[in-house]
Write an enzyme that holds these catalytic residues in place. Structure first.
Site, PDB file in Angstrom:
ATOM      1  CE1 TYR A   1      -8.402 -11.748   2.706  1.00 34.78           C
ATOM      2  CE2 TYR A   1     -10.180 -10.207   2.315  1.00 34.78           C
ATOM      3  CZ  TYR A   1      -8.866 -10.455   2.643  1.00 34.78           C
ATOM      4  OH  TYR A   1      -8.025  -9.409   2.914  1.00 34.78           O
TER       5      TYR A   1
ATOM      6  CE  LYS B   1       5.393 -11.370  -5.178  1.00 39.40           C
ATOM      7  NZ  LYS B   1       6.358 -10.351  -5.620  1.00 39.40           N
TER       8      LYS B   1
ATOM      9  CG  ASP C   1       5.865  -7.003  -5.486  1.00 33.01           C
ATOM     10  OD1 ASP C   1       5.186  -7.210  -6.513  1.00 33.01           O
ATOM     11  OD2 ASP C   1       6.871  -7.674  -5.196  1.00 33.01           O
TER      12      ASP C   1
ATOM     13  CG  ASP D   1      -9.124  -6.082   2.238  1.00 33.47           C
ATOM     14  OD1 ASP D   1      -9.459  -4.897   2.417  1.00 33.47           O
ATOM     15  OD2 ASP D   1      -9.225  -6.953   3.123  1.00 33.47           O
TER      16      ASP D   1
ATOM     17  CG  ASP E   1      -7.464  -0.103   3.630  1.00 31.26           C
ATOM     18  OD1 ASP E   1      -8.642  -0.246   3.229  1.00 31.26           O
ATOM     19  OD2 ASP E   1      -7.140  -0.096   4.836  1.00 31.26           O
TER      20      ASP E   1
END
Ligand SMILES: NC(=O)c1ccc[n+]([C@@H]2O[C@H](COP(=O)([O-])OP(=O)(O)OC[C@H]3O[C@@H](n4cnc5c(N)ncnc54)[C@H](O)[C@@H]3O)[C@@H](O)[C@H]2O)c1
Length: 347
Positions: free
Chosen positions: A135, A185, A218, A242, A246
């Protein structure tokens, strides 16, 4: 008596209701524990944008800098102001200007809440890098509107940025159950994420008492659903954090229970506390917003200010009322009923 100055930004929609609720509880905690919370309310919001053309005045950041902490309800009114404007005009500048590089979100089931999982006994602290990474805002578009159009967005990871968030994660893990899960990742993203893994391994040498695990995003998403009780502190980049938070909010029963803090760990500027949820325009005028996430965020603020007993008291009151079934499902109890119950449980 100690006095803390708090900048209150209720914002839009249910932000106003839940801020009022949290503030009432925080005031009660302050008087019970013998300190003062002096609040100054700022009307910065989408309404303010419509009136003035800006989400906050030009000297907004300098004004906020003088406070001990910032408490924010929620901003956003997408029917009238684009989300990119409200986010980039208020929240993101505050997080960046005050170097609030650690976004922390606790994910656990409060008593009386039935989450969507069979697992009940989890207690995860997600720590999201809050100032750089995916970001960073570095990128651009060329040949706009043509078939040759190109869009690039570069994730920027600095040694300073990764080191400090990972170290923050280790410190939190040391103060909890001594386990840190670092999320990347690095099998697919061979520069930034391999770098993150290397920095984590370097910092880990300073924390031999903390058990470190490395997960790909993942696999971590699956683990948070299949075996959340195996996790303690989870540290991740801006984008991955982020998304995971959630998921964390979902497994703890929804946005009504998801609290957060944007922390400047070096205390060179104020930290900001806010529920994870937005302004919820769909229920904005119904007085049914659940204030628990907002009150919990307020408890995190008290802890950050050094008022740990008051913070524990607020959390105890929240847990006492959810255990009795108050505020445990969306729309079940009105905002005022939940707030009054927390206040009564504080006495
Ligand atoms: N930090 C922030 O200020 C923040 C965070 C997220 C979204 N937003 C903004 O809020 C606006 C609305 O966004 P959205 O609808 O995607 O997300 P939202 O979080 O406002 O709402 C999502 C859904 O959850 C429900 N909900 C949220 N909080 C609740 C609560 N405390 N009690 C009961 N139900 C609750 C809402 O009614 C809605 O159905 C947008 O402008 C968005 O940009 C702001």
């Amino acid at each position: 008596m100690k006095t803390y100055s708090i900048a209150l930004i209720p914002g839009d929609g249910i932000g106003k209701d839940v801020t009022a609720a949290a503030w009432a509880v925080l005031q009660a905690a302050a008087s019970k524990h013998n300190f003062n919370l002096e609040g100054t309310t700022f009307p910065w919001s989408c309404e303010h944008y419509k009136q003035t053309g800006a989400m906050m005045p030009e000297d907004g950041i300098e004004t906020l800098r003088t406070f001990d902490a910032i408490y924010l309800g929620a901003v956003g009114w997408p029917a009238e102001v684009p989300d990119a404007v409200s986010l980039h005009g208020l929240l993101l500048p505050i997080r960046k200007a005050f170097i609030q590089y650690a976004n922390i979100r606790p994910h656990r089931l409060l008593p009386g809440i039935t989450g969507p999982l069979r697992a009940q006994g989890f207690d995860i602290l997600c720590i999201r890098e809050n100032t750089e990474g995916e970001y960073s805002g570095a990128g651009g578009r060329v040949h706009s509107g043509t078939s040759d159009e190109i869009a690039v967005e570069t994730a920027i990871f600095t040694r300073k940025g990764v080191e400090r968030i990972v170290r923050f994660g280790f410190d939190r893990a040391r103060a909890r159950r001594g386990k840190l899960a670092s999320v990347t990742k690095s099998n697919a993203q061979k520069y930034t994420m391999v770098f993150w893994d290397e920095v984590t391994r370097d910092v880990a040498r300073e924390y031999p008492d903390v058990e470190v695990s490395h997960y790909h995003i993942d696999a971590m998403a699956a683990r948070m659903v299949m075996a959340p009780e195996s996790l303690d502190v989870v540290v991740a980049s801006n984008l991955f954090g982020d998304i995971l938070t959630d998921l964390g909010a979902a497994i703890q029963g929804g946005l009504g229970f998801a609290a957060s803090a944007n922390i400047n760990p070096d205390r060179t500027a104020p930290s900001m506390f806010e529920p994870v949820h937005g302004s919820a325009p769909d229920i904005a005028h119904l007085n049914i917003a659940n204030p628990i996430a907002a009150i919990w965020s307020g408890a995190m603020m008290l802890e950050h200010l050094g008022e740990a007993d008051a913070s524990r008291d607020v959390m105890g009151a929240i847990e006492a009322i959810t255990a009795r079934g108050i505020g445990t499902a969306p729309g079940k109890d009105r905002t005022g009923v939940i707030t009054d119950a927390v206040l009564a449980a504080m006495v």
